[in-house]
Design a protein around this motif. Structure first.
Motif, PDB file in Angstrom:
ATOM      1  N   LEU A 184       0.842  -1.204   0.000  1.00 51.06           N
ATOM      2  CA  LEU A 184       0.000   0.000   0.000  1.00 51.06           C
ATOM      3  C   LEU A 184       0.874   1.250   0.000  1.00 51.06           C
ATOM      4  CD1 LEU A 184      -2.744  -0.906   2.662  1.00 51.06           C
ATOM      5  CD2 LEU A 184      -3.124  -0.548   0.220  1.00 51.06           C
ATOM      6  N   ARG A 185       1.882   1.235   0.864  1.00 47.95           N
ATOM      7  CA  ARG A 185       2.797   2.374   0.940  1.00 47.95           C
ATOM      8  C   ARG A 185       3.491   2.601  -0.416  1.00 47.95           C
ATOM      9  NH1 ARG A 185       7.936   1.864   3.521  1.00 47.95           N
ATOM     10  NH2 ARG A 185       8.052   0.031   2.208  1.00 47.95           N
ATOM     11  N   ASP A 186       3.936   1.510  -1.038  1.00 48.96           N
ATOM     12  CA  ASP A 186       4.620   1.639  -2.321  1.00 48.96           C
ATOM     13  C   ASP A 186       3.679   2.117  -3.425  1.00 48.96           C
ATOM     14  OD1 ASP A 186       6.816   0.822  -0.952  1.00 48.96           O
ATOM     15  OD2 ASP A 186       6.802  -1.248  -1.709  1.00 48.96           O
ATOM     16  N   ASP A 187       2.380   1.905  -3.226  1.00 41.82           N
ATOM     17  CA  ASP A 187       1.382   2.436  -4.168  1.00 41.82           C
ATOM     18  C   ASP A 187       1.029   3.893  -3.852  1.00 41.82           C
ATOM     19  OD1 ASP A 187       1.262   0.005  -5.426  1.00 41.82           O
ATOM     20  OD2 ASP A 187      -0.544  -0.680  -4.393  1.00 41.82           O
ATOM     21  N   GLY A 188       1.735   4.497  -2.888  1.00 40.30           N
ATOM     22  CA  GLY A 188       1.530   5.914  -2.586  1.00 40.30           C
ATOM     23  C   GLY A 188       0.534   6.199  -1.478  1.00 40.30           C
ATOM     24  N   LYS A 189       0.030   5.141  -0.832  1.00 36.15           N
ATOM     25  CA  LYS A 189      -0.891   5.360   0.290  1.00 36.15           C
ATOM     26  C   LYS A 189      -0.087   5.727   1.540  1.00 36.15           C
ATOM     27  CE  LYS A 189      -3.820   3.416  -2.551  1.00 36.15           C
ATOM     28  NZ  LYS A 189      -4.314   4.293  -3.614  1.00 36.15           N
TER      29      LYS A 189
END
Ligand code: ADP
Ligand code: MG
Length: 239
Positions: A184-189
């Motif tokens: 999720l973090r790597d998807d910009g969340k």
């Protein structure tokens, strides 16, 4: 860059004395932020105060560049602390996950085939697609945490408030949850995650808010997690 979450001068009390005092934090996009501190230090209260779940004495919380919670709630997901959930509530795994769609759909529109397919994908991401028809009370603690994580994924939110997602889970489940969160973090969340286990904080967060009623330290994980800071927060030696 506009902060995804801006907390200004936030103070909270339940009874007479404050449990959070003058909290100021700016969080930028695409990070995993750990919220750590001893039992009763106000971690859960901080998450709840951002989501208007507890009354504030003073303070302001703004989302996605100066918007209110009401304006942006569809982009915000919340996983409550395990202890606050009624696990005997008569509901099946798939239905719990589908609840994550209600903030987008509205309560009175039933989820259709598209939502059901997406709910099964969310269950698959947490390794539970074969459990969709089970009652939540029939799952282990770690499986229950993953159902609630799937519900959070179902919201398609930009900002996630997760209260101790690693409690009651074994190491295999912990690393599975962690890889979902990092994706999720790597998807910009952006994710705010409260923790009580200090060991996992170093590998699972980019930044840390160390609190004990007030903010004791906030910044890059390696800087905040110094022995001196931890001693200040926990009152014992960490060397
Ligand atoms: P943490 O999550 O860090 O363990 P909490 O935010 O749950 O801490 O609690 C912070 C303080 O507020 C504690 O002293 C706790 O006893 C108190 N508290 C939490 N929830 C309530 C409540 N609903 N009513 C009264 N006091 C509360
Ligand atoms: Mg808590």
């Amino acid at each position: 860059m506009n902060p995804v979450l801006k907390i200004t001068n936030l103070s909270v009390r339940y009874q007479s004395s404050p449990v959070l005092w003058k909290i100021n934090v700016d969080i930028t996009r695409g990070k995993i932020i750990g919220v750590i501190g001893p039992n009763g230090s106000g971690k859960s209260t901080l998450l709840k105060a951002c989501l208007n779940l507890v009354p504030r004495i003073t303070g302001d919380v703004r989302f996605f560049g100066n918007k209110s919670f009401e304006e942006t709630r569809k982009q915000i997901a919340y996983l409550p602390q395990r202890e606050s959930i009624d696990w005997d509530f008569p509901v099946r795994v798939l239905d719990v996950v589908l609840m994550g769609a209600y903030s987008r759909l509205g309560l009175f529109r039933n989820p259709g085939a598209t939502e059901k397919t997406f709910a099964m994908e969310c269950l698959d991401r947490v390794g539970l697609k074969d459990f969709s028809k089970r009652h939540i009370s029939e799952l282990s603690g770690g499986q229950q945490q993953r159902v609630f994580l799937a519900r959070a994924l179902m919201t398609k939110a930009e900002l996630y408030f997760l209260d101790e997602p690693f409690s009651a889970v074994d190491v295999v489940t912990e690393s599975m949850i962690l890889s979902v969160l990092k994706q999720l973090r790597d998807d910009g969340k952006t994710l705010l995650i409260s923790h009580h286990d200090l060991n996992s904080v170093r590998e699972s967060t980019d930044e840390v808010i160390l609190i004990n009623k007030e903010i004791l330290s906030f910044g890059a994980t390696s800087e905040v997690m110094s022995n001196l800071n931890l001693q200040k927060a926990y009152g014992k030696s960490f060397t």
